[in-house]
Design an enzyme around this catalytic site. Structure first.
Site, PDB file in Angstrom:
ATOM      1  NE  ARG A 173      69.450  18.069  35.958  1.00  0.00           N
ATOM      2  CZ  ARG A 173      70.331  19.092  35.963  1.00  0.00           C
ATOM      3  NH1 ARG A 173      71.402  19.065  36.758  1.00  0.00           N
ATOM      4  NH2 ARG A 173      70.133  20.148  35.212  1.00  0.00           N
ATOM      5  CB  SER A 223      63.979  18.155  31.364  1.00  0.00           C
ATOM      6  OG  SER A 223      64.036  19.519  31.064  1.00  0.00           O
ATOM      7  CD  GLU A 293      66.421  15.770  34.794  1.00  0.00           C
ATOM      8  OE1 GLU A 293      66.990  16.140  33.752  1.00  0.00           O
ATOM      9  OE2 GLU A 293      65.981  16.558  35.648  1.00  0.00           O
TER      10      GLU A 293
HETATM   11  C1  LIG Z   1      58.006  22.466  35.825  1.00  0.00           C
HETATM   12  C2  LIG Z   1      59.250  21.758  36.295  1.00  0.00           C
HETATM   13  C3  LIG Z   1      60.494  22.334  36.050  1.00  0.00           C
HETATM   14  C4  LIG Z   1      61.662  21.678  36.478  1.00  0.00           C
HETATM   15  N1  LIG Z   1      62.858  22.258  36.229  1.00  0.00           N
HETATM   16  C5  LIG Z   1      64.000  21.643  36.637  1.00  0.00           C
HETATM   17  C6  LIG Z   1      65.280  22.230  36.395  1.00  0.00           C
HETATM   18  O1  LIG Z   1      65.408  23.309  35.832  1.00  0.00           O
HETATM   19  N2  LIG Z   1      66.378  21.551  36.822  1.00  0.00           N
HETATM   20  C7  LIG Z   1      66.298  20.349  37.470  1.00  0.00           C
HETATM   21  O2  LIG Z   1      67.342  19.802  37.844  1.00  0.00           O
HETATM   22  N3  LIG Z   1      65.094  19.782  37.705  1.00  0.00           N
HETATM   23  C8  LIG Z   1      63.955  20.389  37.319  1.00  0.00           C
HETATM   24  N4  LIG Z   1      62.736  19.797  37.565  1.00  0.00           N
HETATM   25  C9  LIG Z   1      62.686  18.471  38.218  1.00  0.00           C
HETATM   26  C10 LIG Z   1      62.613  18.516  39.742  1.00  0.00           C
HETATM   27  O3  LIG Z   1      62.009  19.704  40.218  1.00  0.00           O
HETATM   28  C11 LIG Z   1      63.994  18.348  40.384  1.00  0.00           C
HETATM   29  O4  LIG Z   1      64.587  17.134  39.980  1.00  0.00           O
HETATM   30  C12 LIG Z   1      63.910  18.343  41.917  1.00  0.00           C
HETATM   31  O5  LIG Z   1      65.210  18.360  42.433  1.00  0.00           O
HETATM   32  C13 LIG Z   1      63.175  17.124  42.478  1.00  0.00           C
HETATM   33  O6  LIG Z   1      62.930  17.379  43.846  1.00  0.00           O
HETATM   34  P1  LIG Z   1      61.640  16.762  44.555  1.00  0.00           P
HETATM   35  O7  LIG Z   1      61.705  17.141  45.987  1.00  0.00           O
HETATM   36  O8  LIG Z   1      60.411  17.123  43.833  1.00  0.00           O
HETATM   37  O9  LIG Z   1      61.958  15.221  44.395  1.00  0.00           O
HETATM   38  P2  LIG Z   1      60.895  14.052  44.198  1.00  0.00           P
HETATM   39  O10 LIG Z   1      60.297  14.150  42.834  1.00  0.00           O
HETATM   40  O11 LIG Z   1      59.977  14.011  45.366  1.00  0.00           O
HETATM   41  O12 LIG Z   1      61.849  12.797  44.236  1.00  0.00           O
HETATM   42  C14 LIG Z   1      62.816  12.604  43.228  1.00  0.00           C
HETATM   43  C15 LIG Z   1      63.777  11.517  43.743  1.00  0.00           C
HETATM   44  O13 LIG Z   1      64.467  12.045  44.874  1.00  0.00           O
HETATM   45  C16 LIG Z   1      64.312  11.182  45.990  1.00  0.00           C
HETATM   46  N5  LIG Z   1      64.234  12.032  47.190  1.00  0.00           N
HETATM   47  C17 LIG Z   1      63.385  13.047  47.434  1.00  0.00           C
HETATM   48  N6  LIG Z   1      63.626  13.581  48.646  1.00  0.00           N
HETATM   49  C18 LIG Z   1      64.655  12.863  49.180  1.00  0.00           C
HETATM   50  C19 LIG Z   1      65.362  12.916  50.421  1.00  0.00           C
HETATM   51  N7  LIG Z   1      65.070  13.810  51.374  1.00  0.00           N
HETATM   52  N8  LIG Z   1      66.351  12.022  50.621  1.00  0.00           N
HETATM   53  C20 LIG Z   1      66.668  11.096  49.682  1.00  0.00           C
HETATM   54  N9  LIG Z   1      66.025  10.988  48.508  1.00  0.00           N
HETATM   55  C21 LIG Z   1      65.042  11.883  48.248  1.00  0.00           C
HETATM   56  C22 LIG Z   1      63.013  10.422  45.741  1.00  0.00           C
HETATM   57  O14 LIG Z   1      63.037   9.160  46.408  1.00  0.00           O
HETATM   58  C23 LIG Z   1      63.028  10.269  44.227  1.00  0.00           C
HETATM   59  O15 LIG Z   1      63.757   9.144  43.819  1.00  0.00           O
HETATM   60  C24 LIG Z   1      61.556  20.434  37.151  1.00  0.00           C
HETATM   61  C25 LIG Z   1      60.302  19.879  37.398  1.00  0.00           C
HETATM   62  C26 LIG Z   1      59.157  20.523  36.984  1.00  0.00           C
HETATM   63  C27 LIG Z   1      57.812  19.910  37.271  1.00  0.00           C
END
Ligand SMILES: Cc1cc2nc3c(=O)[nH]c(=O)nc-3n(C[C@H](O)[C@H](O)[C@H](O)COP(=O)(O)OP(=O)(O)OC[C@H]3O[C@@H](n4cnc5c(N)ncnc54)[C@H](O)[C@@H]3O)c2cc1C
Length: 301
Positions: A173, A223, A293
């Site tokens: 992560r 998580s 996380e």
């Molecule tokens: C129901 C559920 C299940 C999940 N299961 C998993 C799983 O199995 N495995 C897992 O790893 N995660 C899981 N997650 C967490 C999440 O989906 C992941 O961490 C995902 O990669 C976050 O992406 P996001 O676009 O939503 O990021 P955001 O929540 O929008 O941002 C997270 C971080 O990334 C940065 N960011 C976003 N986009 C960019 C970009 N283009 N450039 C630079 N920085 C950026 C943001 O500034 C922030 O700091 C889950 C979440 C939920 C709600």
């Protein structure tokens, strides 16, 4: 000329919303307002916003699908740039190139349609491609680091660079993007030819596992904690007797103790207090210090 007038003139044509509540965009359904919420339609608009913000000394940050964040109740100052309109995905042989705002789940379905294997692990991760690279998202033994070939980033200073997977120093992560403050603009994934039927079976299996084990019917950020070495966060929380433990409107899920669900109009403060309390109680019970996380952003009320 006020900053707002300057902004409207220099960033003319770009979709900017003022004092926009972020709770409706975030998976946890909490969070205050962004001063300026921006929806660039392409990377040129994104670069214009970043350059303007840097020139005017206005803070800025990017979000993808807001599925791994808790925005505090006082909101976020400056620009919040939502990448969801930068969502083009193209397939070239065994390679998929996706813009940062492309939906990760949709991207895994595109891989399936082209009978490309390697992306199945991500079929239930509700992030964007950019957020997934930033987080090195992973599940069921797979992670972005295993398939990422390269990505294009916009540096903090407004330069566009191509980075190889090696440059991203991926860990659990973890990626170098978290330190550099760069914006992921697009990512190239190297996949392999596979059987449509077998890829689909695997994606169906993983989806079924998620539905069985995770409280997907409630707002959450997935998580909350990283997996501590030699343990599972959910198991430690459960063993500390914290399933169903609640602060305000947010509680530790009975179904999966690693998730905190917003069951009754909870606030970011409820989330933060519950997280702190769980860390303390798990430490007392097992001696293990849980590490978050989920990313907590913005200002308290
Ligand atoms: C129901 C559920 C299940 C999940 N299961 C998993 C799983 O199995 N495995 C897992 O790893 N995660 C899981 N997650 C967490 C999440 O989906 C992941 O961490 C995902 O990669 C976050 O992406 P996001 O676009 O939503 O990021 P955001 O929540 O929008 O941002 C997270 C971080 O990334 C940065 N960011 C976003 N986009 C960019 C970009 N283009 N450039 C630079 N920085 C950026 C943001 O500034 C922030 O700091 C889950 C979440 C939920 C709600």
């Amino acid at each position: 000329m006020s900053v707002k007038e300057k902004m409207l003139e220099i960033l003319e044509g770009i979709d900017i919303r003022f004092k926009e509540p972020l709770h409706s965009y975030s998976y946890t359904k909490v969070g205050g307002e962004a001063d300026y919420l921006v929806f660039p339609r392409n990377r040129f608009e994104l670069v214009r916003v970043v350059k303007f913000a840097n020139q005017e000394d206005i803070p800025w940050m990017v979000l993808g699908n807001a599925s791994n964040i808790i925005v505090r109740d006082g909101g976020i100052r400056g620009f919040v740039i939502l990448c969801d309109k930068l969502n083009n995905v193209s397939v070239d042989g065994y390679t998929i190139e996706a813009e940062a705002g492309a939906n990760l789940i949709e991207t895994t379905r595109i891989a399936l349609r082209h009978s490309l294997t390697g992306f199945e692990f991500a079929c239930g991760i509700p992030g964007s491609v950019g957020g997934a690279v930033f987080m090195n998202a992973g599940a069921y033994g797979g992670e972005i680091a295993h398939i990422l070939q390269s990505c294009k980033v916009l540096t903090k200073d407004g330069e566009i660079e191509t980075l190889s997977a090696k440059d991203l120093a991926f860990g659990y992560r973890q990626s170098a993007i978290q330190e550099s403050g760069a914006v992921v603009l697009s990512a190239k994934f190297a996949l392999a030819p596979g059987s449509h039927q077998i890829i689909k079976q695997e994606m169906d299996r993983l989806t079924h596992l998620r539905e069985l084990k995770q409280p997907l019917e409630y707002p959450s950020c997935g998580s909350v904690f990283k997996r501590p070495v030699g343990h599972f966060a959910g198991q430690l929380i459960s063993e500390a007797g914290l399933k169903g433990y609640r602060v305000g409107g947010v509680e530790v899920s009975e179904k999966h103790a690693g998730f905190m669900i917003n069951v009754a109009s909870g606030t970011a403060k409820d989330y933060e207090d519950l997280i702190e309390s769980v860390i303390e109680k798990v430490k007392e019970h097992s001696g293990v210090t849980l590490e978050r996380e989920v990313r907590i952003l913005g200002e308290s009320k």
